[in-house]
Design a protein around this motif. Structure first.
Motif, PDB file in Angstrom:
ATOM      1  N   ASN A   1       0.700  -1.106  -0.125  1.00  0.00           N
ATOM      2  CA  ASN A   1       0.017   0.015   0.008  1.00  0.00           C
ATOM      3  C   ASN A   1       1.112   1.392  -0.061  1.00  0.00           C
ATOM      4  O   ASN A   1       1.406   1.431   0.935  1.00  0.00           O
ATOM      5  CB  ASN A   1      -1.158  -0.060   1.154  1.00  0.00           C
ATOM      6  CG  ASN A   1      -1.799   1.355   1.286  1.00  0.00           C
ATOM      7  OD1 ASN A   1      -2.031   1.869   0.144  1.00  0.00           O
ATOM      8  ND2 ASN A   1      -2.380   1.410   2.394  1.00  0.00           N
TER       9      ASN A   1
ATOM     10  N   MET B   1       1.381   5.236  -0.434  1.00  0.00           N
ATOM     11  CA  MET B   1       0.410   6.492  -0.222  1.00  0.00           C
ATOM     12  C   MET B   1       1.630   7.607  -0.509  1.00  0.00           C
ATOM     13  O   MET B   1       2.692   7.653   0.221  1.00  0.00           O
ATOM     14  CB  MET B   1       0.000   6.488   0.905  1.00  0.00           C
ATOM     15  CG  MET B   1      -1.198   5.267   0.965  1.00  0.00           C
ATOM     16  SD  MET B   1      -2.321   5.562   2.286  1.00  0.00           S
ATOM     17  CE  MET B   1      -3.437   6.758   1.803  1.00  0.00           C
TER      18      MET B   1
ATOM     19  N   THR C   1      -1.565   5.527  -4.150  1.00  0.00           N
ATOM     20  CA  THR C   1      -2.619   6.843  -3.563  1.00  0.00           C
ATOM     21  C   THR C   1      -1.820   7.896  -3.415  1.00  0.00           C
ATOM     22  O   THR C   1      -1.194   7.885  -2.471  1.00  0.00           O
ATOM     23  CB  THR C   1      -3.530   6.261  -2.498  1.00  0.00           C
ATOM     24  OG1 THR C   1      -3.897   5.020  -2.457  1.00  0.00           O
ATOM     25  CG2 THR C   1      -4.504   7.425  -1.978  1.00  0.00           C
TER      26      THR C   1
ATOM     27  N   GLN D   1      -4.510   4.605   7.319  1.00  0.00           N
ATOM     28  CA  GLN D   1      -4.789   4.076   6.102  1.00  0.00           C
ATOM     29  C   GLN D   1      -3.928   2.767   5.907  1.00  0.00           C
ATOM     30  O   GLN D   1      -3.989   2.332   4.847  1.00  0.00           O
ATOM     31  CB  GLN D   1      -4.617   4.846   5.003  1.00  0.00           C
ATOM     32  CG  GLN D   1      -5.372   6.399   4.785  1.00  0.00           C
ATOM     33  CD  GLN D   1      -6.929   5.838   4.737  1.00  0.00           C
ATOM     34  OE1 GLN D   1      -7.374   5.017   3.939  1.00  0.00           O
ATOM     35  NE2 GLN D   1      -7.804   6.656   5.491  1.00  0.00           N
ATOM     36  N   ASP D   2      -3.364   2.317   6.795  1.00  0.00           N
ATOM     37  CA  ASP D   2      -2.536   1.029   6.846  1.00  0.00           C
ATOM     38  C   ASP D   2      -1.589   0.991   5.696  1.00  0.00           C
ATOM     39  O   ASP D   2      -1.495   0.131   4.881  1.00  0.00           O
ATOM     40  CB  ASP D   2      -3.628  -0.306   6.557  1.00  0.00           C
ATOM     41  CG  ASP D   2      -2.935  -1.552   6.708  1.00  0.00           C
ATOM     42  OD1 ASP D   2      -1.836  -1.596   7.690  1.00  0.00           O
ATOM     43  OD2 ASP D   2      -3.534  -2.460   5.985  1.00  0.00           O
ATOM     44  N   PRO D   3      -0.743   2.046   5.646  1.00  0.00           N
ATOM     45  CA  PRO D   3       0.177   2.171   4.395  1.00  0.00           C
ATOM     46  C   PRO D   3       1.509   1.285   4.781  1.00  0.00           C
ATOM     47  O   PRO D   3       1.829   0.973   6.109  1.00  0.00           O
ATOM     48  CB  PRO D   3       0.768   3.456   4.434  1.00  0.00           C
ATOM     49  CG  PRO D   3       0.572   4.013   5.929  1.00  0.00           C
ATOM     50  CD  PRO D   3      -0.693   3.409   6.578  1.00  0.00           C
ATOM     51  N   ASP D   4       2.182   0.791   3.959  1.00  0.00           N
ATOM     52  CA  ASP D   4       3.242   0.115   3.664  1.00  0.00           C
ATOM     53  C   ASP D   4       4.209   0.990   3.664  1.00  0.00           C
ATOM     54  O   ASP D   4       5.456   0.804   3.913  1.00  0.00           O
ATOM     55  CB  ASP D   4       3.467  -1.229   2.967  1.00  0.00           C
ATOM     56  CG  ASP D   4       2.370  -2.075   3.067  1.00  0.00           C
ATOM     57  OD1 ASP D   4       2.325  -2.703   4.409  1.00  0.00           O
ATOM     58  OD2 ASP D   4       1.555  -2.532   2.350  1.00  0.00           O
TER      59      ASP D   4
ATOM     60  N   HIS E   1       7.089   1.588   9.143  1.00  0.00           N
ATOM     61  CA  HIS E   1       6.952   2.060   7.861  1.00  0.00           C
ATOM     62  C   HIS E   1       8.038   2.646   7.211  1.00  0.00           C
ATOM     63  O   HIS E   1       8.788   3.037   7.677  1.00  0.00           O
ATOM     64  CB  HIS E   1       5.617   3.039   7.808  1.00  0.00           C
ATOM     65  CG  HIS E   1       4.432   2.856   8.566  1.00  0.00           C
ATOM     66  ND1 HIS E   1       4.534   3.213   9.746  1.00  0.00           N
ATOM     67  CD2 HIS E   1       3.171   2.533   8.152  1.00  0.00           C
ATOM     68  CE1 HIS E   1       3.014   2.822  10.383  1.00  0.00           C
ATOM     69  NE2 HIS E   1       2.359   2.337   9.436  1.00  0.00           N
TER      70      HIS E   1
END
Length: 618
Positions: free
Chosen positions: A404, A406, A420, A442-445, A469
């Motif tokens: 993910n 962002m 995103t 937003q649970d980003p990686d 992260h």
């Protein structure tokens, strides 16, 4: 006996006593007939004259039974039966012509007179009633529709191919069918690039580029509305919008990053920033320059009437290959309003990681670091040094299907498939700090922060790196190790820096020598002594020349010069203990550190760039 005259007077007085007014509402005859709203003109012993809506009527006095519901004859006089009384003879007199003063109020609405019957049309001639005539008429209509449709298609095709002022419209209109076939034939055998010959000729005449150069080509550009619809396919020559479009087209062709439209004392100067250097393209008359400025402000939705304060806006265009965004900023000068337009080619400007200019050993270390699970990677350098391009090239190497990714930027300079991307919007309350907080929910990686502008954003980004992260961001520092000092000055604790930092990168951009015209020469050996880099005397170096391929500039494109530091446990411990810049630099040298000055010297010796470019970049 009463004299006859006296009897008449008595009778009239009696009648007047019975009839109270000269105007009666209703007069009923003994036969049963009645007159509504009748006006008594004169009355006598033998007859009455009354005015009705049908005209003046003379009635025998003996035939009148009631006036306004009252009997006319005295009660002592018996009234004969209505059936025994013969129908009185009624005569009509024409109304006298009324004077304006005597015009009565509008009469009551009466039934309209019957409309006269329309005359019967004459029968059609025999030849017009023939079915063959209907068929011929239908065929003629179909041919006309086909002719009109092919003209519409032709006009659209000409606009799309950049030939709005072509004479093919006239040929196709005067020679239906034959002109269209001729156009299709010419279109098939047309040489690539010939569709924009007119724009090239106009721009060559204005000095936008040298005729015959590689840049002497054009693209078809159309302006876009907010709903992404296109307008401006056919624009009249000489208008501000058409001149602006020509300048924008050539800026894209020449790979310009910025367009400067600057008012001078008697004209407007147009300059492009190509490969980081401003070059004058043309000069516009003052009237033309004002029209171009007004057209661009209108496109960017900037107040055209306001010329005293700085304003900014943006607009989008569609080219043959992709869409390009433009950011417009205005400033008031002593000679008028200046415009600077930043070109944001979100799709065409995205580099591959192999194209940024890293040496193979640097690339291997960089590639290994960007595939880590957590930590912060910071790229430093001055404005316009390619930091964002390098980080986007790194992000493009990550697997967006499994991660993910962002980003938060101001603005989003490139489009990254699978990610995103959130633009900063201060008016809407979307700042770097607020955006980062929302990203963490937003649970980003992987998180990309366009720039750490203040302490709050830096602390949030570093906290994200410490909580698992992978964070990419940029900062303005002189070199890579100066990042530690800069973040400490922003209020970030050394313990957090030592735990969160993963890799530090510093970079600059240098122009690449044109391979077609670069000129070799023997080095003196002291060219880079001020940078601490020694060059062997007599070594081959290169300097710019000038040819049509590079537009007589001597350079074509840019590349990066880099320095990379990947922190290990020993360097993390030194940062936590408060080690200074010199101590950290000594530790980096022990690990084979090469700064960007040395990397630039290596590129100069390899003939990639010139010594002058390396000196200017450092």
């Amino acid at each position: 006996m009463i004299p006859s005259n006296l009897g008449r007077i008595i009778l009239v007085v009696a009648v007047v006593g019975i009839v109270p007014a000269a105007r009666a509402e209703t007069i009923v005859l003994k036969s049963g007939a009645s007159y509504q709203k009748a006006e008594v003109i004169s009355r006598g012993e033998a007859q009455w004259r009354i005015k009705t809506k049908f005209g003046v009527v003379t009635l025998p006095a003996s035939s009148i039974a009631l006036v306004d519901g009252k009997p006319l004859t005295p009660p002592s006089t018996p009234t004969p039966e209505p059936s025994a009384t013969p129908e009185p003879e009624v005569t009509f007199e024409p109304l006298p012509e009324a004077t304006p003063e005597e015009i009565a109020p509008a009469p009551e609405r009466t039934e309209p007179a019957p409309v006269a019957a329309l005359p019967t049309p004459a029968p059609l001639p025999e030849d017009l009633r023939d079915p063959k005539f209907d068929i011929l008429l239908a065929v003629a209509g179909a041919i006309f529709l086909l002719w009109a449709a092919h003209l519409v298609w032709l006009q659209k095709d000409l606009a799309e191919r950049g030939r709005a002022a072509s004479g093919w419209n006239t040929v196709a209109a005067l020679l239906p069918g034959l002109g269209f076939i001729a156009y299709l034939t010419a279109r098939i055998f047309q040489k690539p690039g010939a569709a924009a010959a007119q724009n090239r000729a106009i721009l060559e005449g204005q000095g936008f580029f040298q005729p015959g150069s590689q840049a002497a080509q054009s693209i078809h550009l159309q302006f876009m509305e907010e709903d992404r619809s296109v307008f401006g396919g056919d624009l009249e020559e000489g208008t501000g919008l058409e001149l602006a479009r020509q300048a924008l087209e050539q800026a894209i062709v020449r790979r310009a990053s910025d367009i400067h439209i600057e008012p001078q004392e008697g004209n407007y100067r147009v300059r492009f920033r190509v490969d980081g250097v401003l070059a004058e393209m043309t000069t516009l008359a003052r009237a033309e320059g004002l029209r171009v400025v007004s057209a661009l402000k209108t496109l960017a939705e900037i107040d055209v009437a306001e010329k005293r304060k700085a304003q900014d806006g943006r607009f989008r265009v569609k080219t043959d290959l992709r869409e390009v965004d433009f950011r417009v900023a205005t400033a008031n000068s002593i000679f008028g309003e200046k415009l600077v337009i930043r070109i944001l080619d979100r799709k065409g400007g995205l580099f591959d990681l192999s194209d940024v200019g890293m040496a193979p050993e640097m690339m291997e270390r960089f590639h290994r670091a960007i595939h880590s699970r957590a930590g912060m990677i910071i790229v430093t350098g001055p404005t316009g040094s390619g930091k964002t391009s390098t980080l986007y090239a790194a992000l493009s190497k990550l697997d967006a299907a499994k991660l993910n990714i962002m980003t938060i930027e101001d603005p989003a300079e490139y489009e990254l498939p699978g990610a995103t991307q959130i633009p900063v919007n201060v008016k809407a309350g979307v700042t770097y700090e607020a955006g980062l907080r929302s990203l963490l929910r937003q649970d980003p990686d992987v998180i990309f922060v366009g720039e750490m502008r203040d302490a709050e954003a830096a602390k949030i980004a570093l906290r994200a790196a410490l909580t698992g992260h992978l964070v990419f961001t940029t900062l303005h520092t002189k070199d890579a190790l100066a990042t530690v000092t800069r973040l400490e000055e922003m209020g970030v604790e050394r313990s957090q820096l030592s735990s969160g930092l993963l890799m530090l990168v510093a970079q600059r951009l240098v122009r690449v020598l044109c391979e077609h015209c670069r000129e070799p020469y023997a080095a003196r050996g002291d060219e880079l002594m001020e940078l601490g880099v020694a060059i062997s005397e007599g070594a081959t170096l290169y300097r710019p020349g000038g040819c049509p391929e590079c537009n007589q500039m001597g350079y074509l494109g840019r590349t990066g010069i880099f320095e990379i530091i990947i922190l290990d446990d020993a360097m993390r411990g030194a940062i936590a203990r408060g080690a200074g810049h010199e101590d950290l630099l000594e530790m980096a040298d022990e690990r084979g550190f090469i700064d960007y000055r040395q990397n630039g010297a290596e590129k100069a010796l390899a003939g990639v760039t010139s010594i002058e470019e390396v000196l200017e970049a450092t």
